[in-house]
Design an enzyme around this catalytic site. Structure first.
Site, mmCIF file in Angstrom:
data_model
loop_
_atom_site.group_PDB
_atom_site.id
_atom_site.type_symbol
_atom_site.label_atom_id
_atom_site.label_comp_id
_atom_site.label_asym_id
_atom_site.label_seq_id
_atom_site.Cartn_x
_atom_site.Cartn_y
_atom_site.Cartn_z
ATOM 1 N N THR A 77 1.047 10.225 3.489
ATOM 2 C CA THR A 77 0.353 11.304 2.772
ATOM 3 C C THR A 77 -0.941 11.705 3.487
ATOM 4 O O THR A 77 -1.555 12.712 3.123
ATOM 5 C CB THR A 77 0.012 10.897 1.316
ATOM 6 O OG1 THR A 77 -0.571 9.604 1.331
ATOM 7 C CG2 THR A 77 1.222 10.897 0.422
ATOM 8 N N GLU B 15 -0.002 -3.501 4.620
ATOM 9 C CA GLU B 15 -1.135 -2.565 4.704
ATOM 10 C C GLU B 15 -1.219 -1.877 6.061
ATOM 11 O O GLU B 15 -0.961 -2.494 7.092
ATOM 12 C CB GLU B 15 -2.451 -3.335 4.500
ATOM 13 C CG GLU B 15 -3.084 -3.139 3.160
ATOM 14 C CD GLU B 15 -3.623 -1.733 2.877
ATOM 15 O OE1 GLU B 15 -3.750 -0.920 3.810
ATOM 16 O OE2 GLU B 15 -3.930 -1.454 1.709
ATOM 17 N N ASP B 16 -1.662 -0.622 6.046
ATOM 18 C CA ASP B 16 -1.838 0.111 7.315
ATOM 19 C C ASP B 16 -3.316 0.320 7.665
ATOM 20 O O ASP B 16 -3.611 0.845 8.728
ATOM 21 C CB ASP B 16 -1.151 1.479 7.260
ATOM 22 C CG ASP B 16 -1.919 2.458 6.390
ATOM 23 O OD1 ASP B 16 -2.291 2.073 5.254
ATOM 24 O OD2 ASP B 16 -2.166 3.586 6.837
ATOM 25 N N ASP C 87 0.880 -1.166 0.000
ATOM 26 C CA ASP C 87 0.000 0.000 0.000
ATOM 27 C C ASP C 87 0.933 1.236 0.000
ATOM 28 O O ASP C 87 2.122 1.119 0.323
ATOM 29 C CB ASP C 87 -0.842 -0.068 1.283
ATOM 30 C CG ASP C 87 -1.701 1.145 1.488
ATOM 31 O OD1 ASP C 87 -2.421 1.526 0.559
ATOM 32 O OD2 ASP C 87 -1.651 1.725 2.595
ATOM 33 N N LEU C 88 0.413 2.403 -0.362
ATOM 34 C CA LEU C 88 1.281 3.600 -0.409
ATOM 35 C C LEU C 88 1.144 4.436 0.870
ATOM 36 O O LEU C 88 2.066 4.497 1.689
ATOM 37 C CB LEU C 88 0.928 4.433 -1.649
ATOM 38 C CG LEU C 88 1.712 5.738 -1.824
ATOM 39 C CD1 LEU C 88 3.204 5.473 -1.989
ATOM 40 C CD2 LEU C 88 1.184 6.516 -3.042
ATOM 41 N N ASP C 89 -0.038 5.059 1.031
ATOM 42 C CA ASP C 89 -0.233 5.963 2.161
ATOM 43 C C ASP C 89 -0.208 5.189 3.474
ATOM 44 O O ASP C 89 -1.027 4.298 3.680
ATOM 45 C CB ASP C 89 -1.570 6.699 1.988
ATOM 46 C CG ASP C 89 -1.905 7.569 3.183
ATOM 47 O OD1 ASP C 89 -0.965 8.031 3.859
ATOM 48 O OD2 ASP C 89 -3.100 7.778 3.449
ATOM 49 N N LYS D 170 -8.592 6.831 5.744
ATOM 50 C CA LYS D 170 -7.390 6.138 5.270
ATOM 51 C C LYS D 170 -7.746 4.924 4.431
ATOM 52 O O LYS D 170 -8.529 4.081 4.863
ATOM 53 C CB LYS D 170 -6.503 5.741 6.451
ATOM 54 C CG LYS D 170 -5.843 6.950 7.090
ATOM 55 C CD LYS D 170 -4.829 6.546 8.146
ATOM 56 C CE LYS D 170 -4.141 7.794 8.692
ATOM 57 N NZ LYS D 170 -3.264 7.479 9.819
ATOM 58 N N SER E 266 -2.367 0.650 -4.407
ATOM 59 C CA SER E 266 -2.876 1.835 -3.699
ATOM 60 C C SER E 266 -4.213 2.300 -4.265
ATOM 61 O O SER E 266 -4.461 2.166 -5.466
ATOM 62 C CB SER E 266 -1.844 2.962 -3.832
ATOM 63 O OG SER E 266 -2.392 4.192 -3.434
ATOM 64 N N ALA E 267 -5.043 2.893 -3.405
ATOM 65 C CA ALA E 267 -6.314 3.486 -3.854
ATOM 66 C C ALA E 267 -6.093 4.840 -4.527
ATOM 67 O O ALA E 267 -6.983 5.370 -5.181
ATOM 68 C CB ALA E 267 -7.243 3.666 -2.660
ATOM 69 N N LYS F 47 -10.849 -1.130 -1.785
ATOM 70 C CA LYS F 47 -10.638 -2.015 -0.638
ATOM 71 C C LYS F 47 -11.857 -1.875 0.274
ATOM 72 O O LYS F 47 -12.361 -0.769 0.401
ATOM 73 C CB LYS F 47 -9.357 -1.596 0.101
ATOM 74 C CG LYS F 47 -8.105 -1.642 -0.780
ATOM 75 C CD LYS F 47 -6.943 -0.921 -0.080
ATOM 76 C CE LYS F 47 -5.757 -0.765 -1.024
ATOM 77 N NZ LYS F 47 -4.645 0.014 -0.468
HETATM 78 P P1 B16 Z 1 -6.331 10.156 -4.202
HETATM 79 P P2 B16 Z 1 -3.583 4.223 -0.071
HETATM 80 C C1 B16 Z 1 -5.368 6.225 -0.217
HETATM 81 O O1 B16 Z 1 -4.052 5.753 -0.365
HETATM 82 C C2 B16 Z 1 -5.459 7.158 0.987
HETATM 83 O O2 B16 Z 1 -5.166 6.442 2.171
HETATM 84 C C3 B16 Z 1 -6.861 7.706 1.082
HETATM 85 O O3 B16 Z 1 -6.961 8.584 2.189
HETATM 86 C C4 B16 Z 1 -7.205 8.437 -0.217
HETATM 87 O O4 B16 Z 1 -8.548 8.927 -0.186
HETATM 88 C C5 B16 Z 1 -7.026 7.477 -1.394
HETATM 89 O O5 B16 Z 1 -5.702 6.973 -1.401
HETATM 90 C C6 B16 Z 1 -7.310 8.162 -2.740
HETATM 91 O O6 B16 Z 1 -6.310 9.117 -2.972
HETATM 92 O O7 B16 Z 1 -7.289 11.248 -3.864
HETATM 93 O O8 B16 Z 1 -4.889 10.606 -4.272
HETATM 94 O O9 B16 Z 1 -6.741 9.385 -5.439
HETATM 95 O O10 B16 Z 1 -3.541 4.065 1.419
HETATM 96 O O11 B16 Z 1 -4.561 3.261 -0.753
HETATM 97 O O12 B16 Z 1 -2.221 4.204 -0.697
HETATM 98 MG MG MG Z 2 -2.841 3.104 3.422
#
Ligand code: B16
Ligand code: MG
Length: 214
Positions: free
Chosen positions: A18, A170-171, A10-12, A46, A115-116, A146
């Site tokens: 972030t 994953e966090d 996962d990224l964030d 998140k 990542s999302a 997810k």
């Molecule tokens: P964006 P992850 C997610 O990242 C964030 O945790 C979540 O807070 C955010 O809404 C989502 O990405 C979408 O991000 O607006 O940049 O498309 O944890 O899946 O890496």
């Molecule tokens: Mg995350």
């Protein structure tokens, strides 16, 4: 014998934090719409997609918008968020991550992002981590968020590895559930109480070794 063939990150909250920038940008949106929300509420955002996050925030503020207005506000929020992302540097990479990714490389284990976020490539470039990744699956590739396993199943497929030979990091609880639903081993990064469905939980990558993958 090495059985793991790919690690999916996962990224964030796993590679970089972030969430602090998402919080600032979402808070600016809420304030402009006449309400506020807390850092504690932000925890619920998140790992969930941009539009799902907006729906939740609007619910907190008791604000109803048309579909068109929602897209306008989400676009505005993303522009504010990107202003913050532009200032990110490699110093923000979470502790122990580059060392662990280097050891995966040295052991011939594939590295994928799951990542999302639709901004994942830009973020990985800003923090100078993009070169580590063999595969990037992010919000631009997904039709289901997810805890649906789509993100990690696409990641496994793109690395050419069976889900049973993949390990997810994953966090967020929804992300842990996504990895498990995909038939993968999941290592939680963060709070063991929140991530109790993971196979085990680490506080950070300084604790992580190749041996713990098996
Ligand atoms: P964006 P992850 C997610 O990242 C964030 O945790 C979540 O807070 C955010 O809404 C989502 O990405 C979408 O991000 O607006 O940049 O498309 O944890 O899946 O890496
Ligand atoms: Mg995350």
């Amino acid at each position: 014998m090495i059985t793991t063939k790919a690690c999916l990150f996962d990224l964030d909250g796993v590679i970089v934090d972030t969430a602090v920038y998402h919080f600032q940008a979402w808070r600016r949106l809420a304030n402009e719409l006449g309400f506020d929300f807390t850092e504690h509420q932000n925890e619920q955002l998140k790992g969930i997609s941009r539009m799902e996050s907006l729906d939740l925030i609007l619910k907190w503020g008791n604000v109803t918008l048309s579909e068109e207005e929602k897209i306008e506000w989400a676009t505005r929020k993303n522009a504010w968020y990107l202003e913050l992302v532009q200032q990110m540097t490699p110093n923000e990479v979470l502790k122990g991550v580059p060392e662990f990714l280097r050891s995966l490389r040295a052991n011939g284990i594939k590295i994928a992002l799951g990542s999302a976020s639709k901004n994942s490539r830009l973020i990985l470039e800003k923090i100078k981590m993009i070169e580590f990744f063999d595969v990037i699956i992010d919000g631009n590739d997904l039709t289901r968020g997810k805890p649906d396993p789509q993100v990690f199943l696409l990641g496994a497929e793109a690395t050419g590895c069976k889900p049973a030979n993949c390990v997810v990091f994953e966090d967020a609880l929804a992300g842990v559930q996504a990895g498990k639903a995909g038939g993968m081993k999941v290592i939680g990064v963060g709070d063991a109480k929140i991530l109790h469905e993971a196979d085990f939980v680490i506080k950070g990558f300084e604790e992580m070794t190749i041996e713990r993958l098996f």
